[in-house]
Design a protein around this motif. Structure first.
Motif, PDB file in Angstrom:
ATOM      1  N   GLY A   9       0.795  -1.227   0.000  1.00  0.00           N
ATOM      2  CA  GLY A   9       0.000   0.000   0.000  1.00  0.00           C
ATOM      3  C   GLY A   9       0.824   1.271   0.000  1.00  0.00           C
ATOM      4  O   GLY A   9       0.405   2.294  -0.542  1.00  0.00           O
ATOM      5  N   ALA A  10       2.004   1.216   0.589  1.00  0.00           N
ATOM      6  CA  ALA A  10       2.869   2.398   0.635  1.00  0.00           C
ATOM      7  C   ALA A  10       3.424   2.769  -0.738  1.00  0.00           C
ATOM      8  O   ALA A  10       3.928   3.875  -0.927  1.00  0.00           O
ATOM      9  CB  ALA A  10       4.020   2.173   1.622  1.00  0.00           C
ATOM     10  N   ASP A  11       3.300   1.872  -1.706  1.00  0.00           N
ATOM     11  CA  ASP A  11       3.832   2.105  -3.054  1.00  0.00           C
ATOM     12  C   ASP A  11       2.835   2.780  -3.988  1.00  0.00           C
ATOM     13  O   ASP A  11       3.180   3.125  -5.116  1.00  0.00           O
ATOM     14  CB  ASP A  11       4.249   0.771  -3.699  1.00  0.00           C
ATOM     15  CG  ASP A  11       5.349   0.064  -2.948  1.00  0.00           C
ATOM     16  OD1 ASP A  11       6.258   0.741  -2.441  1.00  0.00           O
ATOM     17  OD2 ASP A  11       5.302  -1.180  -2.889  1.00  0.00           O
ATOM     18  N   ILE A  12       1.602   2.947  -3.548  1.00  0.00           N
ATOM     19  CA  ILE A  12       0.543   3.386  -4.455  1.00  0.00           C
ATOM     20  C   ILE A  12       0.845   4.725  -5.119  1.00  0.00           C
ATOM     21  O   ILE A  12       0.706   4.861  -6.337  1.00  0.00           O
ATOM     22  CB  ILE A  12      -0.828   3.392  -3.742  1.00  0.00           C
ATOM     23  CG1 ILE A  12      -1.265   1.945  -3.521  1.00  0.00           C
ATOM     24  CG2 ILE A  12      -1.873   4.169  -4.543  1.00  0.00           C
ATOM     25  CD1 ILE A  12      -2.523   1.764  -2.707  1.00  0.00           C
ATOM     26  N   GLU A  13       1.277   5.724  -4.369  1.00  0.00           N
ATOM     27  CA  GLU A  13       1.575   7.036  -4.970  1.00  0.00           C
ATOM     28  C   GLU A  13       2.672   6.924  -6.027  1.00  0.00           C
ATOM     29  O   GLU A  13       2.559   7.502  -7.116  1.00  0.00           O
ATOM     30  CB  GLU A  13       1.977   8.055  -3.893  1.00  0.00           C
ATOM     31  CG  GLU A  13       0.858   8.450  -2.956  1.00  0.00           C
ATOM     32  CD  GLU A  13      -0.228   9.285  -3.617  1.00  0.00           C
ATOM     33  OE1 GLU A  13       0.058  10.031  -4.572  1.00  0.00           O
ATOM     34  OE2 GLU A  13      -1.380   9.165  -3.168  1.00  0.00           O
ATOM     35  N   ALA A  14       3.725   6.201  -5.710  1.00  0.00           N
ATOM     36  CA  ALA A  14       4.833   6.062  -6.664  1.00  0.00           C
ATOM     37  C   ALA A  14       4.388   5.284  -7.903  1.00  0.00           C
ATOM     38  O   ALA A  14       4.758   5.644  -9.027  1.00  0.00           O
ATOM     39  CB  ALA A  14       6.022   5.375  -5.994  1.00  0.00           C
ATOM     40  N   GLU A  42      -3.011  11.941  -8.594  1.00  0.00           N
ATOM     41  CA  GLU A  42      -3.960  11.862  -7.481  1.00  0.00           C
ATOM     42  C   GLU A  42      -5.179  11.021  -7.862  1.00  0.00           C
ATOM     43  O   GLU A  42      -5.622  10.159  -7.089  1.00  0.00           O
ATOM     44  CB  GLU A  42      -4.402  13.256  -7.045  1.00  0.00           C
ATOM     45  CG  GLU A  42      -3.273  14.130  -6.523  1.00  0.00           C
ATOM     46  CD  GLU A  42      -2.382  14.737  -7.623  1.00  0.00           C
ATOM     47  OE1 GLU A  42      -1.240  15.128  -7.297  1.00  0.00           O
ATOM     48  OE2 GLU A  42      -2.800  14.791  -8.802  1.00  0.00           O
ATOM     49  N   GLY A  43      -5.731  11.259  -9.041  1.00  0.00           N
ATOM     50  CA  GLY A  43      -6.883  10.494  -9.502  1.00  0.00           C
ATOM     51  C   GLY A  43      -6.549   9.024  -9.698  1.00  0.00           C
ATOM     52  O   GLY A  43      -7.334   8.136  -9.338  1.00  0.00           O
ATOM     53  N   ASP A  44      -5.385   8.768 -10.261  1.00  0.00           N
ATOM     54  CA  ASP A  44      -4.965   7.390 -10.458  1.00  0.00           C
ATOM     55  C   ASP A  44      -4.757   6.692  -9.116  1.00  0.00           C
ATOM     56  O   ASP A  44      -5.118   5.526  -8.954  1.00  0.00           O
ATOM     57  CB  ASP A  44      -3.679   7.336 -11.289  1.00  0.00           C
ATOM     58  CG  ASP A  44      -3.333   5.922 -11.696  1.00  0.00           C
ATOM     59  OD1 ASP A  44      -3.902   5.449 -12.699  1.00  0.00           O
ATOM     60  OD2 ASP A  44      -2.518   5.288 -11.008  1.00  0.00           O
ATOM     61  N   ALA A  45      -4.192   7.404  -8.146  1.00  0.00           N
ATOM     62  CA  ALA A  45      -3.941   6.816  -6.824  1.00  0.00           C
ATOM     63  C   ALA A  45      -5.250   6.430  -6.138  1.00  0.00           C
ATOM     64  O   ALA A  45      -5.314   5.399  -5.460  1.00  0.00           O
ATOM     65  CB  ALA A  45      -3.128   7.771  -5.963  1.00  0.00           C
ATOM     66  N   VAL A  46      -6.290   7.233  -6.312  1.00  0.00           N
ATOM     67  CA  VAL A  46      -7.597   6.892  -5.731  1.00  0.00           C
ATOM     68  C   VAL A  46      -8.081   5.565  -6.318  1.00  0.00           C
ATOM     69  O   VAL A  46      -8.500   4.663  -5.582  1.00  0.00           O
ATOM     70  CB  VAL A  46      -8.628   8.021  -5.986  1.00  0.00           C
ATOM     71  CG1 VAL A  46     -10.041   7.558  -5.661  1.00  0.00           C
ATOM     72  CG2 VAL A  46      -8.267   9.255  -5.173  1.00  0.00           C
ATOM     73  N   LEU A  70      11.217   3.633  -6.555  1.00  0.00           N
ATOM     74  CA  LEU A  70      10.469   2.782  -7.477  1.00  0.00           C
ATOM     75  C   LEU A  70      10.693   3.222  -8.912  1.00  0.00           C
ATOM     76  O   LEU A  70      10.644   4.408  -9.225  1.00  0.00           O
ATOM     77  CB  LEU A  70       8.983   2.796  -7.151  1.00  0.00           C
ATOM     78  CG  LEU A  70       8.563   2.059  -5.881  1.00  0.00           C
ATOM     79  CD1 LEU A  70       7.056   1.923  -5.815  1.00  0.00           C
ATOM     80  CD2 LEU A  70       9.210   0.706  -5.752  1.00  0.00           C
ATOM     81  N   ALA A  71      10.941   2.241  -9.761  1.00  0.00           N
ATOM     82  CA  ALA A  71      11.266   2.522 -11.153  1.00  0.00           C
ATOM     83  C   ALA A  71      10.293   1.887 -12.132  1.00  0.00           C
ATOM     84  O   ALA A  71      10.271   2.244 -13.298  1.00  0.00           O
ATOM     85  CB  ALA A  71      12.682   2.024 -11.449  1.00  0.00           C
ATOM     86  N   GLY A  72       9.481   0.924 -11.665  1.00  0.00           N
ATOM     87  CA  GLY A  72       8.561   0.256 -12.565  1.00  0.00           C
ATOM     88  C   GLY A  72       7.522  -0.534 -11.808  1.00  0.00           C
ATOM     89  O   GLY A  72       7.652  -0.789 -10.609  1.00  0.00           O
ATOM     90  N   TRP A  73       6.475  -0.933 -12.542  1.00  0.00           N
ATOM     91  CA  TRP A  73       5.340  -1.651 -11.958  1.00  0.00           C
ATOM     92  C   TRP A  73       4.731  -2.570 -12.997  1.00  0.00           C
ATOM     93  O   TRP A  73       4.655  -2.218 -14.174  1.00  0.00           O
ATOM     94  CB  TRP A  73       4.316  -0.628 -11.481  1.00  0.00           C
ATOM     95  CG  TRP A  73       2.935  -1.148 -11.218  1.00  0.00           C
ATOM     96  CD1 TRP A  73       2.541  -1.962 -10.192  1.00  0.00           C
ATOM     97  CD2 TRP A  73       1.757  -0.876 -11.965  1.00  0.00           C
ATOM     98  NE1 TRP A  73       1.189  -2.204 -10.263  1.00  0.00           N
ATOM     99  CE2 TRP A  73       0.677  -1.540 -11.357  1.00  0.00           C
ATOM    100  CE3 TRP A  73       1.499  -0.126 -13.114  1.00  0.00           C
ATOM    101  CZ2 TRP A  73      -0.625  -1.497 -11.836  1.00  0.00           C
ATOM    102  CZ3 TRP A  73       0.196  -0.068 -13.602  1.00  0.00           C
ATOM    103  CH2 TRP A  73      -0.843  -0.749 -12.958  1.00  0.00           C
TER     104      TRP A  73
END
Length: 171
Positions: A9-14, A42-46, A70-73
């Motif tokens: 959950g701590a990675d969501i903003e990144a 911000e919208g994507d994080a929601v 963080l560099a990728g997902w």
């Protein structure tokens, strides 16, 4: 050095930053600029928080951590549609790398780890969808062993219809 791990959950903003900046860089000239300009971290994080907190979600999220953060997902899980392959198929739902780090092997590492995890979950093949005009992504996936299978689907962005191609790979 790049380390791949489970997203938390701590990675969501990144992750949202990587996803939005990735869209804006990768799809410039393909997706209408009005659509890209309207995207916000911000919208994507929601949205990402809502998806991430679903107790019965079947998707998995991995992140690539490099020296500067963080560099990728990558997000993957069971295939969401009918597949013309034998056995169970997984699907890569999304793969994004920070635009300034593309070409450094981060996407390849994330994709490789997703393949390993999908295979350990009993998937025998992997599918994904790519915008037909996204030549860079198509070359990336082709080098990773994916091939277009002829299936297409259309998505509409600000009243502009764009075609996606389905790619498949045996795991």
């Amino acid at each position: 050095m790049v380390h791949v791990r489970e997203m938390d959950g701590a990675d969501i903003e990144a992750v949202s930053t990587i996803r939005v900046r990735g869209w804006q860089a990768a799809y410039a000239g393909m997706v209408p600029q009005t659509y890209l300009d309207a995207m916000t971290v911000e919208g994507d994080a929601v949205q990402r928080r809502q998806l991430f907190s679903q107790p019965l979600r079947k998707s998995r999220d991995l992140v690539a951590h490099a020296d500067r953060g963080l560099a990728g997902w990558i997000c993957f899980g069971p295939c969401r549609g009918e597949m013309p392959v034998l056995g169970r198929a997984g699907e890569i739902y999304a793969l994004y790398v920070s635009p300034d780090l593309i070409g450094q092997g981060i996407g390849r590492r994330l994709l490789g780890e997703a393949h390993t995890q999908m295979k350990s979950q009993g998937f025998e093949a992997s599918a994904l969808w790519v915008l037909s005009g996204n030549q860079r992504a198509r070359r990336f996936y082709e080098r990773a062993g994916y091939q277009a299978d002829g299936a297409t689907q259309d998505d509409v962005y600000d009243e502009i219809t764009l075609t996606e191609l389905r790619y498949l790979r045996v795991l």
